[in-house]
Motif scaffolding. Structure first.
Motif, mmCIF file in Angstrom:
data_model
loop_
_atom_site.group_PDB
_atom_site.id
_atom_site.type_symbol
_atom_site.label_atom_id
_atom_site.label_comp_id
_atom_site.label_asym_id
_atom_site.label_seq_id
_atom_site.Cartn_x
_atom_site.Cartn_y
_atom_site.Cartn_z
ATOM 1 N N LYS A 83 0.818 -1.211 0.000
ATOM 2 C CA LYS A 83 0.000 0.000 0.000
ATOM 3 C C LYS A 83 0.858 1.270 0.000
ATOM 4 O O LYS A 83 1.990 1.267 0.451
ATOM 5 N N ASP A 89 -4.988 2.584 -0.661
ATOM 6 C CA ASP A 89 -5.852 2.011 -1.685
ATOM 7 C C ASP A 89 -5.270 2.260 -3.090
ATOM 8 O O ASP A 89 -4.784 1.338 -3.731
ATOM 9 N N PHE A 106 -3.425 -0.850 -5.002
ATOM 10 C CA PHE A 106 -3.003 -1.926 -4.103
ATOM 11 C C PHE A 106 -4.168 -2.891 -3.911
ATOM 12 O O PHE A 106 -5.247 -2.494 -3.489
ATOM 13 N N VAL A 107 -3.939 -4.147 -4.265
ATOM 14 C CA VAL A 107 -4.943 -5.192 -4.030
ATOM 15 C C VAL A 107 -4.286 -6.222 -3.119
ATOM 16 O O VAL A 107 -3.343 -6.905 -3.530
ATOM 17 N N SER A 108 -4.772 -6.307 -1.901
ATOM 18 C CA SER A 108 -4.075 -7.152 -0.928
ATOM 19 C C SER A 108 -4.248 -8.633 -1.222
ATOM 20 O O SER A 108 -3.326 -9.414 -1.031
ATOM 21 N N GLU A 109 -5.401 -9.016 -1.721
ATOM 22 C CA GLU A 109 -5.671 -10.430 -1.956
ATOM 23 C C GLU A 109 -5.063 -10.849 -3.296
ATOM 24 O O GLU A 109 -5.443 -10.349 -4.347
ATOM 25 N N THR A 125 -5.180 -13.667 -5.145
ATOM 26 C CA THR A 125 -6.046 -14.280 -6.168
ATOM 27 C C THR A 125 -6.846 -13.203 -6.894
ATOM 28 O O THR A 125 -6.945 -13.208 -8.121
ATOM 29 N N ALA A 126 -7.404 -12.282 -6.113
ATOM 30 C CA ALA A 126 -8.195 -11.207 -6.718
ATOM 31 C C ALA A 126 -7.312 -10.367 -7.648
ATOM 32 O O ALA A 126 -7.738 -9.964 -8.733
ATOM 33 N N MET A 170 -8.050 -9.921 -11.553
ATOM 34 C CA MET A 170 -8.252 -8.568 -12.103
ATOM 35 C C MET A 170 -7.281 -8.323 -13.255
ATOM 36 O O MET A 170 -7.633 -7.729 -14.270
#
Lengths: 319, 533
Positions: free
Chosen positions: B71, B229, B253-256, B258-259, B263
């Motif tokens: 992040k 974010d 920032f995408v913490s997960e 897999t997501a 994406m």
């Protein structure tokens, strides 16, 4: 009723004092501090000591708590120790997203749960009841992150129907709402089934049926109405819990909500932000539960009568 | 039980078993690639860098979305929180340094067109004229003075420790500034080349203390930041240098994990850092290009020298021979890494490979353990974050083979820092990764008494003298000798044992290019682009 609401709201003050104190003490007791989350390896121990002085970390937790509470009594929730942004503004930005997600999950969960709970209760002991029990067991025991990931893989990766993260369109709401609504529906279904079973053998239902009242009317007007209290309590609790931040679902779907904000604050040891979020959430929780209590009076005439009786008694005493 | 109920139970059991097995499945398993040996130079995969450079004939996407692995809390040169792992990516885009360092470690002009020094103590920089901040304010020597002095006065800000040695900043005229250090430092120019050695405008910061310090001189201006974010930037059309072809970018920032990948595959991101498990999948997918780079940071273990057992050389030798680095690479990195025999960053200058190394040899390890003070006590292995925790588990397994009992304390970054402060006397081995830069002077972080990076609590006056001497030795050949001696001492005394250098990957859609991947992880997306296919 008004008096009751005011008393409940006044109780908020000691609750918030206790909650904020607990958060402060817990954050202080947790290993590491905000300084440790900012450190880069080039710093020396002297730099750290200086930073500790700047953030009052060289003083006791009660000194910092007192300072924080002074601000709070002036209506100032403070600024994030990391970003310097106003805690209230940060919460305000994130809260609508969490509210939308919670309400939509609740609507979905309730729409599934109440008919299913009634159906299970009406067919208690049959295969349909067992299937409903299986559904609630799966819903309650399935971790929401797992369901969230499965939905992501199926609907976003395999058939590319919905976006994997928050993008502001209606489509991005579908999967998190299903993931949130599923576990919610499981617990409401269980509660509905049990509440309906409690009233299903009451004499007034037999009387209603004997009078020729149609079965759907018996269910809706008599059974459900008398079983509403525990169901509404459960719905209120679920809504309050999800509004407090469904951190897991928000993390899986990159949802810019309150849950993620709180988790990040705790991870970064940002006490002011964490405390501010908890205070706002606790306030919301208390207000929601108060609303649930008020709704009881609208649902159940007996409770309304109790409030009215109390008022009449008071008037008589005054006279 | 009735037959119908029995059937229902059976059906439910089958459904649950299938669901359980599906959850446990990990897809197809393939053998990991053979890791290269520690003495070989890492040879990263090429992909994104092979995309042709921008030309006028092709059409580019106007907006790029870039997934970032950590992040961005704040963009503020004076805020300690700016120093997160993504600081380099943001700084390359938003700020300019006085000088820049190329991927080949060559110092080139940045905001300064010329610099002079006679004694490595006083440096005179001639500033580029007609440089403007994002809000149109001109960049002058006064801004250099303001930024350095305010940084020095702000403990914890990212350049504070580097600027701490600056004694004075003198504005000669609008475009000339003289910086005097408290003692000579041959690395000062290189220190000023890091991407986050940017400058803020005095007037703007004073007028708008909240947002003024995110206004830089770089090729991109910040249009929106949502803390932790995303960060949106727009092209600075008045940039003094080459103007990027892309018009806007968003770093999200995408913490997960897999997501993040889903994406990326769905087209929500143009660039995305990927884990080693997915490399083959993306390399074999024609839609994507994958570029790899080997981190200069060496993952290592540190022995706490303040503890008598850890300070025993025989115990450290026993651990050194008990460590099977192939296990670490295969288990922690899925095979994508380079076992490290040397403590020094592999791209760090003056690397000396003529120092003792310790091969995996259980018998030798047992011999040394026999000679050591070890009496069957339990040693604590401390680690934070995924890779070090996995390394701690491998180390525990390796040490169990020679009869050393260990327990792992797995935690997060802030807890590790507070749990292993300078001077603690616990019987600890800390598993960590070194913040190596390409400058040899970055070794100070590991060996200078009191430094946060000195997890070995290493405190030897002769080493401290050598480090100071290296910083003040002007002649490069002489300096190389000093650093060679430092490496010799570290290899012999073993306060640190290297494990591996990680190979990391960045994937982009076909047609993506323009990214400079740095071994120090401070990637430069300032000139990233994507050609419309």
């Amino acid at each position: 009723m008004l008096r009751y609401a005011v008393i409940r709201l006044l109780w908020l003050i000691p609750i918030l004092i206790c909650v904020s104190l607990i958060i402060f003490v817990l954050m202080d007791a947790a290993p590491g501090s905000i300084i440790d989350s900012m450190i880069n390896e080039e710093m020396t121990q002297e730099d750290i000591e200086e930073l500790k002085r700047e953030y009052d970390l060289d003083k006791s937790v009660f000194y910092r708590y007192g300072k924080y509470m002074l601000g709070l009594f002036r209506g100032n929730l403070g600024s994030s120790e990391i970003s310097g942004l106003s805690v209230f503004d940060m919460y305000k930005t994130r809260f609508p997203k969490t509210l939308e997600l919670s309400l939509l999950s609740l609507v979905l969960g309730t729409l599934i749960a109440i008919p299913m709970g009634i159906f299970a209760a009406k067919h208690a002991g049959t295969i349909w009841d067992n299937l409903t029990t299986a559904f609630t067991l799966i819903g309650l025991s399935m971790p929401s992150f797992w369901l969230g990931l499965l939905l992501l893989i199926w609907f976003s990766h395999s058939i590319k129907l919905f976006p994997a993260g928050y993008d502001g369109t209606w489509k991005c709401y579908v999967m998190p709402v299903i993931a949130g609504g599923f576990s919610m529906s499981a617990s409401i279904t269980r509660q509905t089934r049990s509440a309906i079973l409690d009233v299903v053998r009451q004499d007034y239902l037999r009387t209603a049926r004997a009078k020729g009242v149609p079965e759907w009317r018996v269910t809706v007007k008599h059974e459900l109405r008398n079983a509403w209290i525990p169901i509404v309590t459960q719905i209120g609790m679920m809504l309050a819990m999800t509004m407090a931040g469904s951190a897991v679902i928000e993390a899986v779907y990159s949802w810019p909500g309150v849950g993620r904000l709180m988790i990040e604050a705790i991870n970064q040891r940002d006490t002011t932000l964490a405390c501010g979020c908890v205070i706002l959430t606790a306030t919301l929780y208390v207000v929601l539960l108060l609303l649930v209590d008020i709704v009881y009076a609208f649902i159940d005439p007996r409770i309304r009568a109790q409030y009215s009786a109390g008022r009449r008694k008071k008037r008589r005493a005054e006279a | 039980m009735k037959p119908a109920k029995r059937s229902l139970c059976l059906i439910l059991c089958i459904i649950l078993s299938i669901a359980l097995l599906a959850g446990c499945g990990g897809g197809k398993t393939e053998s990991s690639p053979t890791p290269t040996s520690g003495s070989e130079s890492p040879s990263p995969t090429k992909g994104i860098s092979e995309t042709p450079p921008p030309t006028e004939e092709v059409e580019y996407y106007e907006h790029l979305n870039i997934a970032i692995g950590d992040k961005v809390t704040v963009i503020d040169l004076f805020n300690p929180a700016f120093g997160s792992s993504q600081v380099g990516i943001i700084s390359h885009a938003v700020f300019d340094s006085l000088v820049d360092m190329t991927l080949d470690n060559e110092i080139v002009p940045g905001l300064a067109t010329k610099w002079d020094t006679d004694d490595y103590k006083t440096f005179t920089f001639t500033l580029r004229e007609n440089v403007k901040f994002h809000n149109g304010e001109p960049f002058t020597a006064e801004d250099v003075k303001y930024t350095i002095e305010r940084t020095k006065a702000t403990p914890g800000s990212i350049m504070a420790s580097k600027y701490a040695r600056i004694e004075s900043v003198e504005v000669v005229n609008d475009y000339e500034v003289k910086i005097t250090l408290d003692s000579p430092n041959v690395d000062f120019i290189a220190d000023m080349s890091v991407p986050y050695a940017g400058f803020a405008n005095k007037k703007t910061c004073e007028a708008d203390p909240e947002n003024g310090s995110m206004i830089g001189t770089g090729p991109w201006k910040v249009t929106e930041i949502v803390s932790n974010d995303y960060v949106s930037v727009a092209r600075n059309d008045d940039y003094w240098g080459e103007v990027p072809v892309t018009k806007t970018m968003t770093f999200k920032f995408v913490s997960e994990e897999t997501a993040r990948y889903i994406m990326f595959e769905n087209g929500d991101f143009d660039f995305c850092g990927i884990g080693s498990v997915f490399v083959e999948q993306y390399e074999n997918d024609e839609r994507f290009s994958v570029e790899s780079y080997v981190m200069n940071n060496t993952n290592l273990i540190a022995f706490n020298f303040k503890d008598p057992l850890m300070a025993d050389i025989n115990f450290r030798m026993a651990v050194a021979h008990a460590m099977n680095r192939e296990d670490f690479v295969n288990i922690t990195l899925n095979g994508y890494g380079v076992p490290a025999e040397y403590f020094w960053g592999y791209r760090t200058e003056f690397r000396n490979t003529n120092v003792p190394t310790y091969e995996y040899n259980i018998d030798k390890a047992k011999e040394y353990l026999e000679k050591s003070k070890y009496n069957g006590e339990t040693i604590e292995i401390v680690a934070a974050m995924a890779h070090p925790i996995s390394n701690a588990q491998v180390l525990q397994e390796n040490l169990s083979k020679i009869g050393v009992k260990t327990e792992i304390f797995a935690t997060d970054g802030p807890t590790l820092t507070s749990y292993t402060p300078w001077g603690n006397t616990d019987s600890q081995i800390v598993v960590t990764s070194g913040p190596w830069t390409t400058l040899a002077s970055s070794v100070s972080m590991f060996l200078m008494p009191g430094s946060i990076g000195n997890k070995a609590n290493y405190d030897k006056p002769e080493m401290t003298e050598l480090l100071k001497k290296a910083a003040m030795t002007f002649d490069a050949a002489e300096r190389e000798k000093v650093y060679a001696e430092i490496q010799e001492i570290v290899a012999t005394e073993i306060p640190y044992l290297p494990i591996f250098n990680m190979e990391l990957f960045v994937a982009g859609w076909k047609g993506c290019g323009g990214v400079k991947l740095y071994a120090t992880n401070n990637h430069d997306y300032a000139y990233a682009y994507r050609i419309k296919q």
